[in-house]
Design a protein around this motif. Structure first.
Motif, PDB file in Angstrom:
ATOM      1  N   ILE A   8       0.905  -0.736  -0.294  1.00  0.00           N
ATOM      2  CA  ILE A   8      -0.181   0.306   0.288  1.00  0.00           C
ATOM      3  C   ILE A   8       0.248   1.490   0.230  1.00  0.00           C
ATOM      4  CG2 ILE A   8      -1.719   0.964   1.409  1.00  0.00           C
ATOM      5  CD1 ILE A   8      -3.182  -1.401   2.703  1.00  0.00           C
ATOM      6  N   ALA A   9       1.994   1.196   0.906  1.00  0.00           N
ATOM      7  CA  ALA A   9       2.594   2.664   1.119  1.00  0.00           C
ATOM      8  C   ALA A   9       4.035   2.902  -0.424  1.00  0.00           C
ATOM      9  CB  ALA A   9       3.538   2.102   2.415  1.00  0.00           C
ATOM     10  N   GLN A  10       4.374   1.757  -0.774  1.00  0.00           N
ATOM     11  CA  GLN A  10       4.882   1.766  -2.046  1.00  0.00           C
ATOM     12  C   GLN A  10       4.262   2.781  -2.989  1.00  0.00           C
ATOM     13  OE1 GLN A  10       6.772  -2.039  -2.863  1.00  0.00           O
ATOM     14  NE2 GLN A  10       8.747  -1.611  -1.724  1.00  0.00           N
ATOM     15  N   GLY A  11       3.030   2.140  -3.234  1.00  0.00           N
ATOM     16  CA  GLY A  11       1.698   2.898  -4.375  1.00  0.00           C
ATOM     17  C   GLY A  11       2.012   3.697  -4.070  1.00  0.00           C
ATOM     18  N   LEU A  12       1.925   5.013  -2.685  1.00  0.00           N
ATOM     19  CA  LEU A  12       1.708   6.142  -2.683  1.00  0.00           C
ATOM     20  C   LEU A  12       2.636   6.952  -2.455  1.00  0.00           C
ATOM     21  CD1 LEU A  12      -1.077   5.148  -0.029  1.00  0.00           C
ATOM     22  CD2 LEU A  12      -1.549   6.307  -1.971  1.00  0.00           C
ATOM     23  N   VAL A  13       3.980   6.371  -2.610  1.00  0.00           N
ATOM     24  CA  VAL A  13       4.960   7.197  -1.843  1.00  0.00           C
ATOM     25  C   VAL A  13       6.125   7.480  -3.312  1.00  0.00           C
ATOM     26  CG1 VAL A  13       5.439   6.821   0.087  1.00  0.00           C
ATOM     27  CG2 VAL A  13       6.409   5.475  -1.125  1.00  0.00           C
ATOM     28  N   HIS A  35       4.771  -0.132  12.780  1.00  0.00           N
ATOM     29  CA  HIS A  35       5.258   0.425  13.169  1.00  0.00           C
ATOM     30  C   HIS A  35       6.155   0.782  11.252  1.00  0.00           C
ATOM     31  CE1 HIS A  35       6.051   2.109  16.264  1.00  0.00           C
ATOM     32  NE2 HIS A  35       6.251   0.330  16.774  1.00  0.00           N
ATOM     33  N   LEU A  36       5.484   1.770  10.482  1.00  0.00           N
ATOM     34  CA  LEU A  36       5.211   2.095   9.538  1.00  0.00           C
ATOM     35  C   LEU A  36       6.444   3.277   8.867  1.00  0.00           C
ATOM     36  CD1 LEU A  36       4.681   1.246   5.822  1.00  0.00           C
ATOM     37  CD2 LEU A  36       2.791   2.942   5.830  1.00  0.00           C
ATOM     38  N   HIS A  37       7.631   3.161   8.074  1.00  0.00           N
ATOM     39  CA  HIS A  37       8.593   4.221   8.417  1.00  0.00           C
ATOM     40  C   HIS A  37       8.826   4.553   6.446  1.00  0.00           C
ATOM     41  CE1 HIS A  37      10.082   3.031  12.215  1.00  0.00           C
ATOM     42  NE2 HIS A  37       9.819   2.054  12.011  1.00  0.00           N
ATOM     43  N   VAL A  38       8.882   5.561   5.965  1.00  0.00           N
ATOM     44  CA  VAL A  38       9.335   6.111   4.989  1.00  0.00           C
ATOM     45  C   VAL A  38       9.703   7.259   5.242  1.00  0.00           C
ATOM     46  CG1 VAL A  38       6.618   5.469   4.155  1.00  0.00           C
ATOM     47  CG2 VAL A  38       6.983   7.303   5.220  1.00  0.00           C
ATOM     48  N   ALA A  39      10.447   7.510   3.443  1.00  0.00           N
ATOM     49  CA  ALA A  39      11.478   8.849   4.179  1.00  0.00           C
ATOM     50  C   ALA A  39      10.540  10.237   4.197  1.00  0.00           C
ATOM     51  CB  ALA A  39      11.041   8.715   1.767  1.00  0.00           C
ATOM     52  N   GLU A  40      11.497  10.940   4.214  1.00  0.00           N
ATOM     53  CA  GLU A  40      10.959  12.397   5.107  1.00  0.00           C
ATOM     54  C   GLU A  40      10.143  13.098   3.618  1.00  0.00           C
ATOM     55  OE1 GLU A  40       9.789  14.798   7.644  1.00  0.00           O
ATOM     56  OE2 GLU A  40      11.154  12.965   7.986  1.00  0.00           O
ATOM     57  N   PRO A  41      10.090  13.136   2.671  1.00  0.00           N
ATOM     58  CA  PRO A  41       9.797  13.779   1.924  1.00  0.00           C
ATOM     59  C   PRO A  41       8.043  13.405   1.459  1.00  0.00           C
ATOM     60  CG  PRO A  41      11.822  13.492   0.774  1.00  0.00           C
ATOM     61  CD  PRO A  41      11.638  13.054   2.230  1.00  0.00           C
ATOM     62  N   ASP A  42       7.794  12.564   1.735  1.00  0.00           N
ATOM     63  CA  ASP A  42       6.753  11.397   1.593  1.00  0.00           C
ATOM     64  C   ASP A  42       5.926  11.087   2.987  1.00  0.00           C
ATOM     65  OD1 ASP A  42       7.595  10.634  -1.345  1.00  0.00           O
ATOM     66  OD2 ASP A  42       8.602   9.143  -0.389  1.00  0.00           O
ATOM     67  N   MET A  43       6.037  11.615   4.077  1.00  0.00           N
ATOM     68  CA  MET A  43       5.274  11.518   4.810  1.00  0.00           C
ATOM     69  C   MET A  43       3.964  12.541   5.067  1.00  0.00           C
ATOM     70  SD  MET A  43       5.731  10.861   8.067  1.00  0.00           S
ATOM     71  CE  MET A  43       6.524  10.080   8.691  1.00  0.00           C
ATOM     72  N   GLY A  44       4.019  13.130   4.353  1.00  0.00           N
ATOM     73  CA  GLY A  44       3.023  14.340   4.128  1.00  0.00           C
ATOM     74  C   GLY A  44       1.543  13.154   2.858  1.00  0.00           C
ATOM     75  N   ARG A  45       2.109  12.285   1.896  1.00  0.00           N
ATOM     76  CA  ARG A  45       1.851  11.718   0.969  1.00  0.00           C
ATOM     77  C   ARG A  45       0.889  10.290   2.017  1.00  0.00           C
ATOM     78  NH1 ARG A  45       3.022  11.384  -4.493  1.00  0.00           N
ATOM     79  NH2 ARG A  45       3.692  12.977  -5.277  1.00  0.00           N
ATOM     80  N   ILE A  46       1.480   9.794   2.767  1.00  0.00           N
ATOM     81  CA  ILE A  46       1.395   8.933   3.892  1.00  0.00           C
ATOM     82  C   ILE A  46       0.061   8.538   4.150  1.00  0.00           C
ATOM     83  CG2 ILE A  46       1.601   6.969   5.552  1.00  0.00           C
ATOM     84  CD1 ILE A  46       3.126   6.497   2.459  1.00  0.00           C
ATOM     85  N   ILE A  47       0.378  10.741   5.039  1.00  0.00           N
ATOM     86  CA  ILE A  47      -0.462  10.903   5.916  1.00  0.00           C
ATOM     87  C   ILE A  47      -1.720  11.364   5.265  1.00  0.00           C
ATOM     88  CG2 ILE A  47      -1.279  12.604   7.362  1.00  0.00           C
ATOM     89  CD1 ILE A  47       2.125  12.504   8.641  1.00  0.00           C
ATOM     90  N   GLY A  48      -1.970  12.333   4.265  1.00  0.00           N
ATOM     91  CA  GLY A  48      -2.980  12.172   3.700  1.00  0.00           C
ATOM     92  C   GLY A  48      -3.407  13.324   4.225  1.00  0.00           C
ATOM     93  N   GLN A  50      -5.977  16.111   6.414  1.00  0.00           N
ATOM     94  CA  GLN A  50      -6.393  15.701   7.132  1.00  0.00           C
ATOM     95  C   GLN A  50      -6.675  14.386   7.839  1.00  0.00           C
ATOM     96  OE1 GLN A  50     -10.583  17.161   6.563  1.00  0.00           O
ATOM     97  NE2 GLN A  50      -9.959  19.409   6.100  1.00  0.00           N
ATOM     98  N   GLY A  51      -5.338  13.616   7.406  1.00  0.00           N
ATOM     99  CA  GLY A  51      -5.199  12.433   8.023  1.00  0.00           C
ATOM    100  C   GLY A  51      -5.962  11.366   7.335  1.00  0.00           C
ATOM    101  N   ARG A  52      -6.864  11.534   6.146  1.00  0.00           N
ATOM    102  CA  ARG A  52      -7.131  10.393   5.623  1.00  0.00           C
ATOM    103  C   ARG A  52      -6.661   9.560   4.963  1.00  0.00           C
ATOM    104  NH1 ARG A  52     -10.937  15.276   2.290  1.00  0.00           N
ATOM    105  NH2 ARG A  52     -12.044  15.746   4.415  1.00  0.00           N
ATOM    106  N   ILE A  53      -5.571   9.839   4.569  1.00  0.00           N
ATOM    107  CA  ILE A  53      -5.413   8.398   3.651  1.00  0.00           C
ATOM    108  C   ILE A  53      -4.443   7.402   5.192  1.00  0.00           C
ATOM    109  CG2 ILE A  53      -2.767   7.533   2.675  1.00  0.00           C
ATOM    110  CD1 ILE A  53      -3.285  10.030   0.780  1.00  0.00           C
ATOM    111  N   ALA A  54      -3.824   8.112   6.283  1.00  0.00           N
ATOM    112  CA  ALA A  54      -3.299   7.149   7.311  1.00  0.00           C
ATOM    113  C   ALA A  54      -4.654   6.460   7.806  1.00  0.00           C
ATOM    114  CB  ALA A  54      -2.828   8.251   8.431  1.00  0.00           C
TER     115      ALA A  54
END
Length: 77
Positions: A8-13, A35-48, A50-54
């Protein structure tokens, strides 16, 4: 469960090779924490917005856990 979260995460970042999932041992109430770890620039993409994607990622993980009679929690680090 780890493979599902990674997929799921790899499809978003933008940096899919930086996606990593760690698993904690179940606590006294039987909850397994992932614990899901992503690169710092991709943090916004995972959270979405208002946190909808998270929230959606957590909902999918919980629905899979219910099918397996387990309890899970997903933290985005």
């Amino acid at each position: 469960m780890e493979k599902l979260l990674i997929t799921i995460a790899q499809g978003l970042v933008d940096e899919p090779e930086a996606v990593k999932v760690d698993r904690d041992e179940p606590d006294e109430s039987g909850v397994i924490v992932y614990h899901l770890h992503v690169a710092e620039p991709d943090m916004g993409r995972i959270i979405g917005k208002q946190g909808r994607i998270a929230k959606a990622i957590r909902t999918i993980a919980r629905s899979v856990a219910v099918r397996n009679n387990t309890k899970v929690m997903v933290e985005i680090d």
